[in-house]
Design a protein around this motif. Structure first.
Motif, PDB file in Angstrom:
ATOM      1  N   ARG A  24       5.528  12.202-102.760  1.00 41.48           N
ATOM      2  CA  ARG A  24       5.234  11.900-104.169  1.00 41.48           C
ATOM      3  C   ARG A  24       3.752  12.022-104.502  1.00 41.48           C
ATOM      4  O   ARG A  24       3.384  12.139-105.658  1.00 41.48           O
ATOM      5  N   LEU A  25       2.903  11.944-103.481  1.00 43.80           N
ATOM      6  CA  LEU A  25       1.454  12.021-103.682  1.00 43.80           C
ATOM      7  C   LEU A  25       0.868  13.103-102.793  1.00 43.80           C
ATOM      8  O   LEU A  25       1.319  13.297-101.666  1.00 43.80           O
ATOM      9  N   ASP A  26      -0.169  13.783-103.301  1.00 42.26           N
ATOM     10  CA  ASP A  26      -0.878  14.754-102.457  1.00 42.26           C
ATOM     11  C   ASP A  26      -1.995  14.014-101.713  1.00 42.26           C
ATOM     12  O   ASP A  26      -2.297  12.848-102.021  1.00 42.26           O
ATOM     13  N   PRO A  27      -2.612  14.660-100.725  1.00 38.82           N
ATOM     14  CA  PRO A  27      -3.633  13.962 -99.927  1.00 38.82           C
ATOM     15  C   PRO A  27      -4.787  13.383-100.751  1.00 38.82           C
ATOM     16  O   PRO A  27      -5.269  12.287-100.462  1.00 38.82           O
ATOM     17  N   ALA A  28      -5.224  14.093-101.785  1.00 36.94           N
ATOM     18  CA  ALA A  28      -6.340  13.599-102.606  1.00 36.94           C
ATOM     19  C   ALA A  28      -5.939  12.328-103.346  1.00 36.94           C
ATOM     20  O   ALA A  28      -6.709  11.363-103.416  1.00 36.94           O
ATOM     21  N   GLU A  29      -4.720  12.313-103.903  1.00 36.68           N
ATOM     22  CA  GLU A  29      -4.262  11.122-104.626  1.00 36.68           C
ATOM     23  C   GLU A  29      -4.040   9.960-103.661  1.00 36.68           C
ATOM     24  O   GLU A  29      -4.311   8.804-103.995  1.00 36.68           O
ATOM     25  N   LEU A  30      -3.553  10.249-102.455  1.00 30.97           N
ATOM     26  CA  LEU A  30      -3.405   9.209-101.436  1.00 30.97           C
ATOM     27  C   LEU A  30      -4.748   8.534-101.182  1.00 30.97           C
ATOM     28  O   LEU A  30      -4.864   7.304-101.229  1.00 30.97           O
ATOM     29  N   GLU A  31      -5.766   9.341-100.936  1.00 25.74           N
ATOM     30  CA  GLU A  31      -7.095   8.802-100.639  1.00 25.74           C
ATOM     31  C   GLU A  31      -7.639   7.984-101.812  1.00 25.74           C
ATOM     32  O   GLU A  31      -8.168   6.880-101.625  1.00 25.74           O
ATOM     33  N   GLN A  32      -7.476   8.508-103.021  1.00 31.02           N
ATOM     34  CA  GLN A  32      -7.976   7.807-104.203  1.00 31.02           C
ATOM     35  C   GLN A  32      -7.274   6.462-104.395  1.00 31.02           C
ATOM     36  O   GLN A  32      -7.912   5.436-104.636  1.00 31.02           O
ATOM     37  N   ARG A  33      -5.950   6.458-104.281  1.00 31.31           N
ATOM     38  CA  ARG A  33      -5.208   5.210-104.490  1.00 31.31           C
ATOM     39  C   ARG A  33      -5.469   4.183-103.401  1.00 31.31           C
ATOM     40  O   ARG A  33      -5.543   2.991-103.665  1.00 31.31           O
ATOM     41  N   LEU A  34      -5.592   4.660-102.150  1.00 21.33           N
ATOM     42  CA  LEU A  34      -5.903   3.724-101.068  1.00 21.33           C
ATOM     43  C   LEU A  34      -7.259   3.066-101.292  1.00 21.33           C
ATOM     44  O   LEU A  34      -7.409   1.855-101.097  1.00 21.33           O
ATOM     45  N   GLU A  35      -8.247   3.851-101.699  1.00 20.94           N
ATOM     46  CA  GLU A  35      -9.575   3.289-101.962  1.00 20.94           C
ATOM     47  C   GLU A  35      -9.505   2.246-103.082  1.00 20.94           C
ATOM     48  O   GLU A  35     -10.069   1.161-102.962  1.00 20.94           O
ATOM     49  N   ARG A  36      -8.783   2.562-104.146  1.00 21.08           N
ATOM     50  CA  ARG A  36      -8.657   1.615-105.260  1.00 21.08           C
ATOM     51  C   ARG A  36      -7.917   0.349-104.842  1.00 21.08           C
ATOM     52  O   ARG A  36      -8.271  -0.754-105.246  1.00 21.08           O
ATOM     53  N   ALA A  37      -6.882   0.500-104.011  1.00 16.98           N
ATOM     54  CA  ALA A  37      -6.123  -0.666-103.541  1.00 16.98           C
ATOM     55  C   ALA A  37      -6.976  -1.552-102.647  1.00 16.98           C
ATOM     56  O   ALA A  37      -6.942  -2.784-102.761  1.00 16.98           O
TER      57      ALA A  37
END
Length: 168
Positions: A24-37
């Motif tokens: 559901r997420l690409d690697p860039a979105e994974l990294e961005q969301r993890l950082e925000r979380a």
């Protein structure tokens, strides 16, 4: 501003990682969301990180009956048991558990609960609030690499909880 617990943050990280694993997420979105979380300081900041991600919670409710799951059953990532007056027995020892970490939320007014884990599994019961009752956990408390870890949360004002591993 609502402060975040470690459990809230961990839950968000798990949802983001699962969404990535599911495609559901690409690697860039994974990294961005993890950082925000991981840097969120309030539930207001954390909410948009996971708002569009599925949370596979299964809710089992009863007013005065029993909730029993034994044998070969599919364990969801998050299981909520809501019972006013009843007994709960969750035997995970022969169940299919596709997740390394699961959450079980107990909302029991009066009654008792027993959770049986597979050999090698661990459980954290620190998120469970109790009143008049007893909580016993003989399973390991720290997660072990490659083994199931169960996070038990919720509220049991008048009840008893036993968490143990399966007997030989």
């Amino acid at each position: 501003m609502n402060a975040l617990s470690d459990m809230d943050r961990e839950r968000a990280v798990e949802l983001v990682q699962q969404a990535y694993a599911d495609g559901r997420l690409d690697p860039a979105e994974l990294e961005q969301r993890l950082e925000r979380a991981l840097t969120a300081t309030s539930s207001h900041e954390l909410e948009p990180v996971v708002a569009d991600l599925p949370d596979e919670a299964v809710v089992l409710s009863t007013t005065g009956g029993r909730v029993t799951r034994t044998g070969d059953w599919q364990v969801p990532r998050r299981l909520v048991i809501d019972s006013e007056y009843g007994r709960v027995r969750l035997d995970l020892s022969r169940a299919h558990v596709p997740h390394a970490r699961i959450g079980i939320e107990l909302r029991l007014g009066y009654g008792s609960a027993t959770i049986i884990l597979p050999a090698g599994a661990s459980a954290d019961i620190d998120g469970l609030r109790t009143g008049w009752g007893r909580v016993t956990c003989t399973a390991a408390g720290r997660p072990r690499p490659g083994e199931l870890h169960v996070q038990v949360t919720g509220e049991m004002p008048y009840g008893r909880l036993t968490v143990r591993t399966a007997r030989g």
